[in-house]
Structure formats: structure tokens, C-alpha cells
Design an enzyme around this catalytic site. Structure first.
Site, mmCIF file in Angstrom:
data_model
loop_
_atom_site.group_PDB
_atom_site.id
_atom_site.type_symbol
_atom_site.label_atom_id
_atom_site.label_comp_id
_atom_site.label_asym_id
_atom_site.label_seq_id
_atom_site.Cartn_x
_atom_site.Cartn_y
_atom_site.Cartn_z
ATOM 1 N N SER A 1 41.547 41.188 49.596
ATOM 2 C CA SER A 1 39.927 40.738 49.938
ATOM 3 C C SER A 1 38.857 38.984 49.542
ATOM 4 O O SER A 1 38.447 38.479 50.481
ATOM 5 C CB SER A 1 39.052 41.345 48.486
ATOM 6 O OG SER A 1 38.444 42.901 48.485
ATOM 7 N N GLU B 1 24.749 47.400 46.702
ATOM 8 C CA GLU B 1 25.563 48.343 46.422
ATOM 9 C C GLU B 1 25.361 50.167 46.823
ATOM 10 O O GLU B 1 23.754 50.464 46.720
ATOM 11 C CB GLU B 1 25.850 48.755 45.158
ATOM 12 C CG GLU B 1 25.961 47.379 43.878
ATOM 13 C CD GLU B 1 26.110 47.196 42.735
ATOM 14 O OE1 GLU B 1 26.271 48.795 41.812
ATOM 15 O OE2 GLU B 1 27.083 46.489 41.335
ATOM 16 N N ALA C 1 47.078 46.964 46.316
ATOM 17 C CA ALA C 1 46.259 46.301 45.506
ATOM 18 C C ALA C 1 46.874 45.244 45.429
ATOM 19 O O ALA C 1 48.215 44.586 44.742
ATOM 20 C CB ALA C 1 46.900 47.581 44.021
ATOM 21 N N ARG C 2 46.213 44.040 44.779
ATOM 22 C CA ARG C 2 46.035 43.083 44.126
ATOM 23 C C ARG C 2 46.686 42.005 46.006
ATOM 24 O O ARG C 2 47.866 40.827 45.291
ATOM 25 C CB ARG C 2 47.049 42.871 43.126
ATOM 26 C CG ARG C 2 46.133 42.933 41.680
ATOM 27 C CD ARG C 2 45.137 41.820 41.844
ATOM 28 N NE ARG C 2 44.172 42.582 40.833
ATOM 29 C CZ ARG C 2 43.442 42.816 40.481
ATOM 30 N NH1 ARG C 2 43.026 43.067 41.689
ATOM 31 N NH2 ARG C 2 42.307 42.738 39.034
ATOM 32 N N THR D 1 30.880 48.630 47.351
ATOM 33 C CA THR D 1 30.708 51.086 47.523
ATOM 34 C C THR D 1 30.861 51.429 46.180
ATOM 35 O O THR D 1 31.137 52.351 46.223
ATOM 36 C CB THR D 1 31.335 51.287 48.644
ATOM 37 O OG1 THR D 1 32.483 50.715 48.539
ATOM 38 C CG2 THR D 1 31.191 50.558 50.104
ATOM 39 N N GLY E 1 45.529 40.288 48.076
ATOM 40 C CA GLY E 1 45.272 39.053 48.590
ATOM 41 C C GLY E 1 44.056 39.808 49.564
ATOM 42 O O GLY E 1 43.121 38.905 50.394
ATOM 43 N N GLY F 1 45.106 46.619 53.087
ATOM 44 C CA GLY F 1 46.059 45.726 52.207
ATOM 45 C C GLY F 1 46.379 46.597 50.641
ATOM 46 O O GLY F 1 45.822 47.136 50.279
ATOM 47 N N ARG G 1 33.725 33.965 43.045
ATOM 48 C CA ARG G 1 34.248 34.028 44.398
ATOM 49 C C ARG G 1 33.567 33.092 45.373
ATOM 50 O O ARG G 1 33.628 33.247 46.615
ATOM 51 C CB ARG G 1 35.542 33.598 44.219
ATOM 52 C CG ARG G 1 35.564 35.210 45.330
ATOM 53 C CD ARG G 1 37.409 35.687 44.853
ATOM 54 N NE ARG G 1 37.833 37.114 45.974
ATOM 55 C CZ ARG G 1 38.483 38.318 45.515
ATOM 56 N NH1 ARG G 1 38.227 38.006 44.239
ATOM 57 N NH2 ARG G 1 38.090 39.140 46.012
ATOM 58 N N HIS H 1 35.038 38.779 41.401
ATOM 59 C CA HIS H 1 34.809 39.779 43.101
ATOM 60 C C HIS H 1 33.370 38.114 43.165
ATOM 61 O O HIS H 1 33.591 37.354 44.577
ATOM 62 C CB HIS H 1 34.385 40.237 43.249
ATOM 63 C CG HIS H 1 35.521 41.632 43.614
ATOM 64 N ND1 HIS H 1 36.274 42.217 45.213
ATOM 65 C CD2 HIS H 1 36.917 41.326 43.561
ATOM 66 C CE1 HIS H 1 36.975 42.045 45.141
ATOM 67 N NE2 HIS H 1 37.365 42.078 44.319
#
Length: 402
Positions: A238, A285, A233-234, A256, A236, A231, A276, A273
Site C-alpha cells: 500500500s 468506500e 501482508a505488511r 473496498t 509495504g 504483495g 499517511r 492508512h
């Protein structure tokens, strides 16, 4: 043991009265759902809802043999009329065991929200669990004793996916458990979108009036082992990726992007992130993905491959034309091939997130165009190894594969 679902919707039904939202506007005909109520072997009624007798008749069943009516949650609105011949409905006290003359045993299950769940064991030994809307079993925390497995679970999968995760964590729900979504409300569009959303959780929905045989597993959906979510940017992407694993316990979230010390805007993105994600998830990480993919264990959510690519391009000197020509390109191709092979051989459930940037403006710099091209190649290589590939546009998931 047979279960007839007289309704599968939220307590207010679907569509909701006087609601003009898009989901309610399309929840008509075969997509309409009455408030959830279950008739078990014609002898036990779980939740008494308006029109239950007519719903039973439409399903080819009768309430004449019902010897016990149990309620799971407080019913708002006017009192529901009890059809003639039915016993007075009641809610059992948490932990209480009931025995019916028909050979069914019922145990009242404590919930973490108002309401009562019921575990029913049939004369044949098959077990089902029915939970109220918005509730999950209480006391199923990490370290709980392993539970006896249910053959069928009817629960609010959309509203409380964490409840399903808790049941999986203690072994009460396994690969052969038939998970049926009930109490369906106007959170998800009916039809294909609902089926897709539930299948990712290993669950399904059935129409009102369906009769299911407990212990028959043919319709249990297989959760894809490897899923790629693409997808812009922004878009949805994630949220879509996280939603796919929120009904599973002990997920390992692989970030990452690193911490980028001193970058407050990036820190706020990371915090949003993390906020939620379910509290039971763990986070690491790293860009060293191959060892994680080679291990067995809890599901992985890798977010995201575009940042992984940035790290690899840094390491091979891809931003310098001379270094790129002198082995940098070969080094990057090798790393992408290794990652694709690791995804192919992964034995754990994996959801990978990546950006789709090839449809935008052509970058003004050679390094920008190089990154765009290499990300497209990376996405194609990894997608080839995934059972399901999804493209998210404006928050809507379009299934490209699987």
C-alpha cells in the site's frame, strides 16, 4: 536555453560524510552526487557549492561568463569560497524580478519552507523552475489561478512530491514538462530503484555534469496508465501504491474494505492508512469499481482487490458448496471478467493493490482454498490489462512487467 547540473545531490552531498547507511555505501563512482548547483547558459549560477569551478571544468563549461549568482537556501557549514571573478552570491527577495544583460529574466518564487525558488525565462522564451531542497512553492492551493507552464522543473521530487502535485494542479507542470530530480539524498537506493521511483512520478535523474536543453522532451518518462501492486501482508504494497501517486493532485482513493462498524482493530488500520495519505486526496468506500474506471478524471488508487473479491464472493454465495455449484462460480467469473474489461478500457491513471496469498500455507478449509484460487485468477486477469505490475517483498518493489 541550456542547463548544466554541476551537482544533483543534497546540500551535504551523496554519500554523506561519515554516514554508513546502505545508500551512502553504494553511492560511489557514477552514483556519487555533489550538492546541487545549476549553470544556466554560462551566464547564471543557481547555488554556489564547494568545487563549483572544478565541476564546471569537468563538464566542459566555464564560470568566466557568470554575471549573477543566486542562492536558494541557507548553507550550513563553513562559508563557500567564491571563485575569483564571480560576483558575490545573494538571495533575491521573494517576488523580485531580475533582468540579466544576456536576456535572461529571473523571478524569485516564495516557498513554504526556508529558501527561495527561481523561475528563469531564457532569451528564447523557454522557462525553467528551480526549487530548493525540502521546499514547494507557496500559495499554490486548490482554486489558484492557472499558471504559465514550465518547460523544465528541477525540484526535490523524492523529499517533496507534494510540491510537484501542487505545480500539476495549477497547470505549471504538464505532460511535456521535463521534471528533473535534484537535491537527491540517501532516501532511495541509487540506480534502478531511483529510476523506477522517479519514473512513476513522471520525473528522471541525471548524472552530475549533465547539460540539458530546456524544451527538449524526448527523455520525459511516460507514467503508466495502469499499474498493479501485489504483495503479502505488511509487505509495504500500500505504501508503494500511494508513493506512485503522491506527486499528482486530486487523487481518488477507493477503499473496498468498508468501515466494519464496531471493529476497533480494523478502524485503527483504516486510520493509519488515511493518516499517511496527502490531505488533498479524496476517499470513497465502494466495491462498485466499474463506473469509476469508466469515468475520466483524477487518478484512482484502488485498495484493494482482495477485499473486492471477498465482497463479490459474498454476493454470489461462493462460501456455500451448493450455491457455488449452482451458478455461484459462473457469477464470480462474470464479475472478474467485467472488472478486467473495465481496467482495460480505463482512460484515467489507475493503481490497483492486491494481496498475493498463493505462496503461503494451503488453507485448511474448502472455502479458504476457493478464495486463494479465485484471488490468484483475479490477480492474473487484472495484471494482464496493466502496463506495469510490481511485486512488493519486504518493502522492496520488484518489477514483474513494464
Amino acid at each position: 536555453m541550456e542547463v548544466t547540473l554541476l551537482g544533483t545531490g543534497a546540500p551535504a552531498g551523496l554519500p554523506r560524510p561519515d554516514c554508513s547507511c546502505a545508500v551512502c555505501a553504494t553511492s560511489l563512482g557514477a552514483h556519487a552526487r555533489a550538492a546541487t548547483a545549476l549553470l544556466v547558459d554560462g551566464a547564471l549560477l543557481l547555488d554556489l557549492t564547494p568545487g563549483a569551478a572544478f565541476a564546471a571544468a569537468r563538464a566542459g563549461r566555464s564560470l568566466g561568463g557568470v554575471g549573477q549568482v543566486l542562492l536558494t537556501h541557507p548553507h550550513d557549514g563553513p562559508p563557500v569560497e567564491v571563485p575569483a571573478g564571480l560576483p558575490q552570491p545573494a538571495r533575491a527577495q521573494d517576488g523580485r524580478d531580475l533582468a540579466l544583460l544576456t536576456g535572461h529574466r529571473v523571478r524569485a518564487v516564495a516557498m513554504d519552507a526556508p529558501g527561495t525558488g527561481y523561475a528563469v525565462t531564457g532569451p528564447d522564451g523557454q522557462r525553467l523552475l528551480y526549487l530548493p531542497p525540502g521546499g514547494a512553492p507557496a500559495g499554490l492551493e486548490e482554486g489558484s489561478e492557472p499558471a504559465e507552464r514550465y518547460d523544465m522543473v528541477l525540484t526535490d521530487v523524492v523529499g517533496r512530491p507534494d510540491g510537484l502535485a501542487k505545480l500539476r494542479a495549477v497547470g505549471a507542470v504538464g505532460p511535456t514538462t521535463d521534471v528533473v530530480a535534484v537535491h537527491l539524498d540517501h532516501d532511495v537506493a541509487p540506480g534502478a530503484e531511483l529510476r523506477r521511483r522517479l519514473a512513476a512520478a513522471g520525473a528522471r535523474a541525471v548524472p552530475d555534469g549533465s547539460t540539458l536543453t530546456v524544451g527538449v522532451y524526448e527523455d520525459v518518462p511516460d507514467v503508466p496508465r495502469r499499474t498493479m501492486v501485489l504483495g503479502g501482508a505488511r509487505s509495504g504494497k500500500s505504501v508503494e501504491a500511494e508513493r506512485r501517486l503522491e506527486s499528482f493532485p486530486d487523487v481518488l482513493y477507493v477503499a473496498t474494505g468498508g468501515s466494519r462498524g464496531g471493529d476497533t482493530e480494523w478502524a485503527s488500520r483504516v486510520a493509519a492508512h488515511r493518516e499517511r495519505r496527502p490531505g488533498s486526496w479524496r476517499t470513497t468506500e465502494t466495491c462498485d469499481l466499474e463506473p469509476l474506471l469508466a469515468q475520466e478524471g483524477a487518478p484512482l488508487l484502488i485498495d484493494c482487490l482482495s477485499l473486492w473479491l471477498t465482497d463479490v464472493m459474498d454476493s454470489v454465495g461462493a462460501w456455500d458448496d451448493a450455491l457455488w455449484a449452482d451458478g455461484g462460480e459462473r457469477g464470480l467469473r462474470s464479475r472478474v471478467t467485467e472488472l478486467a474489461r473495465a481496467v482495460r478500457s480505463a482512460r484515467r491513471t489507475v493503481v490497483l493493490v492486491s494481496n498475493e496469498v498463493g505462496s503461503g500455507i494451503v488453507p485448511a478449509t474448502a472455502s479458504g482454498r476457493r478464495y486463494r484460487d479465485e484471488l490468484g485468477r483475479l490477480n492474473a486477469a487484472v495484471a494482464q490489462e496493466c502496463e506495469q505490475v510490481v511485486l512488493v517483498v519486504a518493502g522492496q518493489a520488484l518489477v514483474l512487467r513494464g
